[in-house]
Design a protein around this motif. Structure first.
Motif, PDB file in Angstrom:
ATOM      1  N   LEU A 123       0.813  -1.213   0.000  1.00 40.33           N
ATOM      2  CA  LEU A 123       0.000   0.000   0.000  1.00 40.33           C
ATOM      3  C   LEU A 123       0.848   1.266   0.000  1.00 40.33           C
ATOM      4  O   LEU A 123       0.317   2.374   0.052  1.00 40.33           O
ATOM      5  N   TYR A 187      -5.826  -2.904  -7.544  1.00 41.73           N
ATOM      6  CA  TYR A 187      -6.595  -1.838  -6.895  1.00 41.73           C
ATOM      7  C   TYR A 187      -7.153  -0.894  -7.952  1.00 41.73           C
ATOM      8  O   TYR A 187      -6.497  -0.622  -8.963  1.00 41.73           O
ATOM      9  N   CYS A 189      -8.301   2.927  -8.423  1.00 36.60           N
ATOM     10  CA  CYS A 189      -8.195   4.262  -7.814  1.00 36.60           C
ATOM     11  C   CYS A 189      -9.416   5.081  -8.203  1.00 36.60           C
ATOM     12  O   CYS A 189      -9.587   5.441  -9.369  1.00 36.60           O
ATOM     13  N   LEU A 234      -8.731   4.211  -2.799  1.00 37.77           N
ATOM     14  CA  LEU A 234      -8.549   2.938  -3.492  1.00 37.77           C
ATOM     15  C   LEU A 234      -9.576   1.909  -3.031  1.00 37.77           C
ATOM     16  O   LEU A 234     -10.030   1.934  -1.886  1.00 37.77           O
ATOM     17  N   PRO A 236      -9.885  -2.437  -3.382  1.00 40.35           N
ATOM     18  CA  PRO A 236      -9.341  -3.692  -3.917  1.00 40.35           C
ATOM     19  C   PRO A 236     -10.217  -4.196  -5.066  1.00 40.35           C
ATOM     20  O   PRO A 236     -11.455  -4.251  -4.941  1.00 40.35           O
TER      21      PRO A 236
END
Length: 249
Positions: A123, A187, A189, A234, A236
């Motif tokens: 991360l 991820y 965004c 973000l 997942p």
């Protein structure tokens, strides 16, 4: 210098000066080429973002509800959102044109023409500026019965479907992104800004021009992180993601 010699040296500008600039005004007067969205309407063009970046494969989608957005097909990203009239295509179609169009209204810049789905080792890993290593490949789009597109692309070995629609009442837009298959450490965004504040079930973005709500938030578990002084929202990317971008003003 006599008047004839003066015109030879100074040329047209001198003549226009003596005529009160009317010749210049006449020469530069161009009727704008306006694209209206009386139904769901798509236009391909170049679109310029803040900082001088140009989206070369932009598709702008106009709605009769007077909420419009621009999609960057090179990166699978929404880049602009605005209310009011649709597009000024004068720069694209007047004279030789430069291929660009621009929103008719104050547009919110949602993205910066970078891939919205990426693999992060941790991360603290920064998003890349391009699609290198992702295998990203646009696969076009299909239109539903109302004329709205569902974009398709490949990335990180996944086939992705990406559809956006205007929310009834013109409050904003609703986007659904769904992968076929699964991959690790991916991820999506949703936003990038100086500040992202969670308040009353919403994520208020930047200068508070818009907010984001995420469906099934408890399951998807969005993350707000800070990278190089910039905050990012973000999610997942393991299954279908549905979220809304809402105007605050």
């Amino acid at each position: 210098m006599n008047l004839y010699s003066y015109f030879l040296v100074a040329g047209t500008s001198a003549l226009c000066f003596l005529m009160g600039g009317s010749a210049v005004a006449q020469q530069n007067k161009v009727a704008p080429i306006i694209i209206k969205a009386e139904r769901n309407t798509l236009l391909r063009s170049f679109v310029d973002l803040k900082g001088g970046k140009r989206v070369t494969h932009a598709i702008s989608i106009g709605s009769p509800l007077q909420v419009h957005y621009t999609y960057d097909a090179d990166n699978g990203q929404l880049v602009l959102l605005w209310k009011g009239e649709f597009l000024d295509a004068t720069p694209m179609w007047h004279d030789r044109g430069d291929g660009s169009s621009r929103p008719l209204g104050k547009a919110i810049q949602l993205g910066d023409a970078t891939p919205q789905i990426q693999r992060l080792a941790t991360l603290q890993t920064e998003f890349k500026k391009d699609t290198t290593g992702s295998g990203f490949r646009p696969k076009g789009y299909t239109l539903d019965a109302s004329g709205l597109p569902k974009f398709k692309y490949l990335t990180y070995g996944l086939s992705v479907k990406d559809a956006t629609m205007v929310i009834d009442g013109g409050q904003g837009i609703r986007r659904e992104i769904e992968p076929e298959g699964s991959a690790n450490d991916l991820y999506l965004c949703l936003a990038r800004a100086n500040t992202i504040e969670q308040k009353d079930g919403k994520y208020v973005i930047g200068d508070k021009a818009y907010s984001i709500t995420v469906a099934d938030e408890a399951v998807l578990k969005p993350i707000v992180r800070t990278i190089q002084g910039t905050q990012e929202l973000l999610v997942p990317f393991k299954s279908k993601i549905v979220y809304a971008i809402l105007f605050n003003q």
